[in-house]
Design an enzyme around this catalytic site. Structure first.
Site, PDB file in Angstrom:
ATOM      1  N   GLN A   1      -6.204  -2.432   9.457  1.00  0.00           N
ATOM      2  CA  GLN A   1      -5.778  -3.684   9.042  1.00  0.00           C
ATOM      3  C   GLN A   1      -5.799  -4.816   9.595  1.00  0.00           C
ATOM      4  O   GLN A   1      -5.513  -5.135  10.745  1.00  0.00           O
ATOM      5  CB  GLN A   1      -3.885  -3.698   9.369  1.00  0.00           C
ATOM      6  CG  GLN A   1      -3.347  -4.384   7.906  1.00  0.00           C
ATOM      7  CD  GLN A   1      -3.641  -4.843   7.049  1.00  0.00           C
ATOM      8  OE1 GLN A   1      -3.323  -3.625   6.531  1.00  0.00           O
ATOM      9  NE2 GLN A   1      -3.538  -5.926   6.558  1.00  0.00           N
TER      10      GLN A   1
ATOM     11  N   ASP B   1     -12.072   0.638   2.458  1.00  0.00           N
ATOM     12  CA  ASP B   1     -12.438  -1.291   2.616  1.00  0.00           C
ATOM     13  C   ASP B   1     -13.374  -1.857   2.765  1.00  0.00           C
ATOM     14  O   ASP B   1     -13.562  -2.791   2.464  1.00  0.00           O
ATOM     15  CB  ASP B   1     -11.020  -1.576   3.992  1.00  0.00           C
ATOM     16  CG  ASP B   1      -9.506  -2.388   3.415  1.00  0.00           C
ATOM     17  OD1 ASP B   1     -10.321  -2.623   2.494  1.00  0.00           O
ATOM     18  OD2 ASP B   1      -9.022  -2.666   4.634  1.00  0.00           O
TER      19      ASP B   1
ATOM     20  N   LYS C   1       0.710  -1.017  -0.142  1.00  0.00           N
ATOM     21  CA  LYS C   1      -0.146   0.049   0.031  1.00  0.00           C
ATOM     22  C   LYS C   1       0.567   0.946  -0.018  1.00  0.00           C
ATOM     23  O   LYS C   1       0.653   2.141   0.060  1.00  0.00           O
ATOM     24  CB  LYS C   1      -0.919  -0.141   1.522  1.00  0.00           C
ATOM     25  CG  LYS C   1      -2.331  -1.123   1.238  1.00  0.00           C
ATOM     26  CD  LYS C   1      -2.743  -1.186   2.242  1.00  0.00           C
ATOM     27  CE  LYS C   1      -3.625  -2.920   2.057  1.00  0.00           C
ATOM     28  NZ  LYS C   1      -3.868  -2.776   4.108  1.00  0.00           N
TER      29      LYS C   1
END
Length: 928
Positions: A96, A121, A56
């Site tokens: 995450q 996300d 990322k």
């Protein structure tokens, strides 16, 4: 072939990246300072998480400055998520997963704490629910399924009508992949660990997506010939040929599947990079949505319906009868972001100055100033008209509009003038909070002002009782074995022409010059202040304590809003500008004729700290739910009588190019409006579109020769009224000196006749007003000022050739003369000896290029309060001139000290309230 697959993935990612760069470039055309922001929150230090995050970071770097990504390691997860949710510069937030912690963390709770509009996300229940319902255009699609769909599209295979099989039902991949394929018209089967005959199900798939988390579980012989195979697995298996002893493989046995499948994604290098690309894509999408929802002037505001009563109740009854909207709700309605607003309870808030940078590229709205004819001591309703006008423009005409008004002083509020929130059904609410304390700005000014006063007297005391060496040791003390100059002391050294930075190297002569300000006590102009009218503090003697060793002197208290710090607050344009203005304030003159500033005293930094919150404008609302900025409250005689530049600038950005900002200038047009143009507009750089001139029939009758002050209404008298209209004509002319269209608002009283109101309107139009209308906003709220709102809107579209009345380069006396002759109608000016001395002094000290802020009575165009109408044939006497160097003007004192009955006050029997029009003080006097 493997090469072809890798090349296809690379091309796909390149296409996404180029599309994102184009999108970001388009956003920067809207706002050059705008950058999509993404924050990744990581808990722990898992290898797989680190791998994803490194990808990322690399992807963000590939887009260079177009996307910024911030990695935050944290333990207090929910608190950090809340902070990022409220940060308007961040448009994407991902946590995450999996969460790696020695303590158990509720993953569902953490995931759902992310604001849905920042959930790039796509894992919150809100976004998952919208995806499951097929609302694909109104949610964020999880990045891995989204990346899988992008890869499928790149193959050229149509999804519609195909048989799709998804292996795995995780919330991150399997479940959303099922929904996404389904709403793209595939027939979808989801398989999992309990599925019977998994190879048989796989063999039916035209499209196979695998995310089960088992290394090379799916064999090539299971796969239908020519199928599209998307492998989402990331697994580590032993490999002695690798430096770390392991390699990454997918959930599909690539070696046996690549010849069977029509298309297949490799691991690594397939879905992973596309997942990251989709994360960047979602971030850009979130940023685009943010920009679209925060376009200048794009408000979604609700208005409050008035419940009009006849007869009109008292102001306080009306205020308390209306339930205001929660102030955070109003802030959102007008385009303020949560991190730009500091709540002070439910009905008021402060606005952060950071909004100026966010909106700096946005166009301004229309700028309107409300002023008036020369008033009676009862006032003619400028504040009420200001609020009525914004209620008409907003609640009635559905235009974006802000009112920007001054904060009232407690002095006039308590038993003297009353509040300044407007009146009747045109008010700022809640009026108690508006009129009393608000958010403490005036108290901050009181503290800052009195800090300077204390520093002045303390410095004079210490200089008179200590040797140069002792004084120097106090100013630059030995700390830890060494002396150091503070930044403010370094500035003083430079001012003195001393370039040394080591305190031990100064000569005795330099020490004397540095340590001694040598203030002349008789020249001290800085007074203590209090926001209450305490007559016994007007003249005092300070230094009576034995500890002051006989160092007494006469001093006084002024009212807080007369402090120069208040004028600084109103005229500043930023925190740094305020710091510099506070530093420039002159408090006295040395015996050698040098002006002494607060920076010389060493307190300018402390003043900025005390004022750090007061500089933020206060947000409130009107009775009809339109927004109001309440900020600063300088008097219109010894200062310029206008609310802050900062509030106006922020409001002009928020309303958008078709919106309106309506502000008010104190007293009549000859005072407040003239200072608004020549001082406030000069420092702000803003150019007004319309002047609204408030007039009343009763005041015009007074100017025509009627009785001077009465709470009773004047009887109808058209002849007297027409004669008094001369004052209105003169004030229209005064506005026209600046090249701005004028709309006359005749504030109607219940005893005014239609003939009287029509007469005033006819005379106003004949005198050159763009339009003239009569208003009933006091009794009817915004509905009573719709005609005024329509006239203002038309006038704002008319040509405007704004210009200042005088050039700053002119000598001081010439600037005063221009104001006296053009605005007041004087034949000439007369500088009395003290004023002439100040002209010479300020010219010598370098202050001659400052604008002029005339201090004179507001009850006449001349310097004599009893001269009504349009006085002529007079010479304007200037008895003194004082300098407000920090705020940035000189204020000449016009005429002798004159006392007038205060506006809006009904004196008790046997007493009278007197108003000093020059100093801004009130006093009670016996009528005998």
């Amino acid at each position: 072939s493997l090469f072809a697959d890798l090349l296809r993935g690379f091309v796909c990612r390149q296409q996404v990246r180029e599309r994102l760069k184009t999108d970001v470039e388009q956003m920067k055309l809207q706002d050059p300072n705008f950058t999509p922001g993404l924050v990744v929150l990581q808990v722990g230090d898992r290898d797989d998480s680190n791998l994803y995050i490194s990808m990322k970071l690399k992807a963000a770097a590939e887009v260079k400055k177009d996307i910024y990504l911030q990695l935050v390691h944290l333990s207090a997860v929910l608190h950090s998520i809340t902070e990022v949710n409220e940060n308007s510069s961040v448009h994407g937030l991902i946590v995450q997963l999996p969460l790696d912690s020695i303590h158990k963390i509720d993953t569902e709770k953490v995931t759902n704490a992310v604001a849905p509009e920042k959930d790039v996300d796509g894992l919150t229940s809100v976004n998952a629910g919208k995806l499951s319902r097929g609302d694909l255009g109104d949610c964020f699609i999880p990045c891995t399924p989204n990346g899988c769909m992008e890869l499928i599209r790149q193959t050229g295979v149509s999804v519609a009508g195909k048989k799709a099989v998804v292996i795995g039902r995780s919330k991150i991949v399997g479940a959303p992949m099922h929904d996404l394929l389904l709403w793209n018209n595939a027939t979808v089967t989801t398989c999992h660990s309990k599925t019977v005959d998994l190879p048989g199900e796989v063999s039916k798939a035209d499209i196979l997506v695998v995310g089960i988390g088992k290394a090379e579980m799916v064999k090539g012989e299971w796969i239908k010939k020519g199928a599209v195979v998307i492998d989402c697995g990331i697994n580590h298996i032993p490999d002695e040929t690798k430096a770390n002893g392991k390699r990454v493989v997918g959930d599909v046995d690539y070696a046996s599947a690549k010849d069977q499948a029509g298309f297949i994604t490799p691991v690594p290098g397939g879905v992973g990079p596309m997942t990251v690309a989709m994360l960047m894509s979602n971030t850009v999408l979130s940023a685009k949505r943010f920009l679209e929802s925060h376009q200048p002037g794009k408000w979604n505001i609700s208005y409050t319906k008035l419940n009009l009563q006849k007869p009109v109740p008292s102001d306080i009854v009306i205020s308390r009868s209306c339930v205001p909207k929660p102030i955070d709700c109003l802030a959102r309605e007008v385009g303020l972001l949560s991190d730009e607003v500091e709540l002070y309870g439910k009905t008021k808030a402060k606005v952060q100055l950071s909004i100026i940078k966010r909106l700096q590229a946005q166009p301004d709205g229309k700028y309107v100033v409300v002023t008036g004819i020369t008033p009676t001591p009862l006032g003619e309703g400028k504040s009420t008209t200001t609020i009525g006008l914004v209620q008409a423009l907003g609640a009635q005409m559905k235009l974006n509009v802000f009112a920007c008004v001054r904060q009232p002083s407690q002095g006039p509020t308590f038993g003297i003038k009353g509040g300044a929130a407007g009146g009747g059904y045109s008010q700022v609410i809640p009026m108690e909070e508006f009129n009393l304390h608000l958010t403490g700005d005036i108290h901050a000014i009181t503290a800052a002002n009195n800090l300077v006063a204390a520093a002045v007297d303390a410095r004079m005391f210490h200089e008179s009782t200590q040797s140069d060496k002792a004084l120097y040791n106090r100013l630059v003390p030995l700390i830890g074995g060494e002396r150091k100059f503070s930044p403010v002391q370094t500035n003083r050294l430079k001012k003195l022409g001393i370039e040394k930075t080591d305190p031990s190297t100064l000569t005795e002569e330099e020490i004397t010059r540095f340590a001694r300000l040598d203030m002349d006590p008789s020249s001290v102009t800085w007074q203590r202040v209090l926001d209450t009218n305490d007559r016994f503090l007007r003249k005092i003697t300070i230094g009576q304590s034995p500890t002051e060793k006989g160092h007494t002197r006469e001093a006084q208290f002024d009212i807080t809003v007369a402090s120069e710090i208040m004028a600084v607050l109103a005229l500043t344009s930023s925190l740094e500008d305020m710091r510099q203005r506070l530093a420039r304030m002159v408090v006295a003159t040395s015996r050698g004729g040098v002006p002494i500033t607060t920076e010389d005293l060493g307190v300018s930094g402390a003043l900025a700290v005390l004022m750090r919150d007061a500089i933020k404008p206060n947000l409130m609302q009107t009775l009809e739910g339109t927004p109001v900025f309440v900020h600063a409250g300088p008097f219109a005689n010894i200062a310029h009588g206008n609310s802050s530049i900062l509030a106006d600038k922020i409001a002009l950005k928020l309303v958008g190019p078709e919106g309106f900002v309506v502000t008010e200038a104190g007293f009549g047009a000859d005072i407040g409006m003239e200072k608004f143009f020549n001082i406030k507009c000069r420092y702000s750089g803003l150019r007004p579109h319309v002047v609204v001139l408030v007039a009343t029939v009763r005041a015009l009758k007074m100017h025509g020769g009627g009785q001077t002050v009465s709470l009773l209404e004047f009887p109808s008298n058209l002849e007297l009224l027409e004669k008094g209209c001369s004052n209105m004509r003169k004030q229209i002319e005064n506005a026209q000196h600046f090249g701005v269209p004028v709309v006359v608002a005749v504030n109607a009283f219940k005893t005014d006749t239609e003939a009287e109101l029509d007469l005033v309107c006819r005379v106003a139009k004949a005198a050159g007003a763009f339009d003239a209308v009569h208003c009933s906003h006091w009794a009817e709220g915004g509905a009573g000022a719709v005609a005024l709102g329509q006239a203002v809107k038309r006038a704002s579209e008319a040509p405007s050739q704004f210009k200042f009345l005088y050039d700053l380069e002119l000598p001081i006396a010439d600037k005063i003369r221009i104001i006296a002759q053009k605005i007041y109608g004087a034949d000439d000016i007369e500088l009395l000896p003290e004023a002439q001395h100040k002209v010479e002094l300020y010219t010598k000290q370098g202050f001659s290029k400052l604008p002029i802020c005339m201090a004179k009575t507001h009850l006449s165009l001349s310097h004599e309060a009893d001269k009504k109408g349009v006085p002529t044939g007079f010479v304007l006497p200037i008895r003194d001139i004082r300098a407000s160097v920090g705020s940035g003007f000189l204020f000449p004192l016009v005429g002798t000290v004159s006392f007038q009955t205060c506006s809006g006050f009904t004196p008790g029997r046997g007493s009278q309230l007197l108003w000093d029009s020059v100093t801004g003080c009130y006093a009670f006097s016996s009528l005998s």
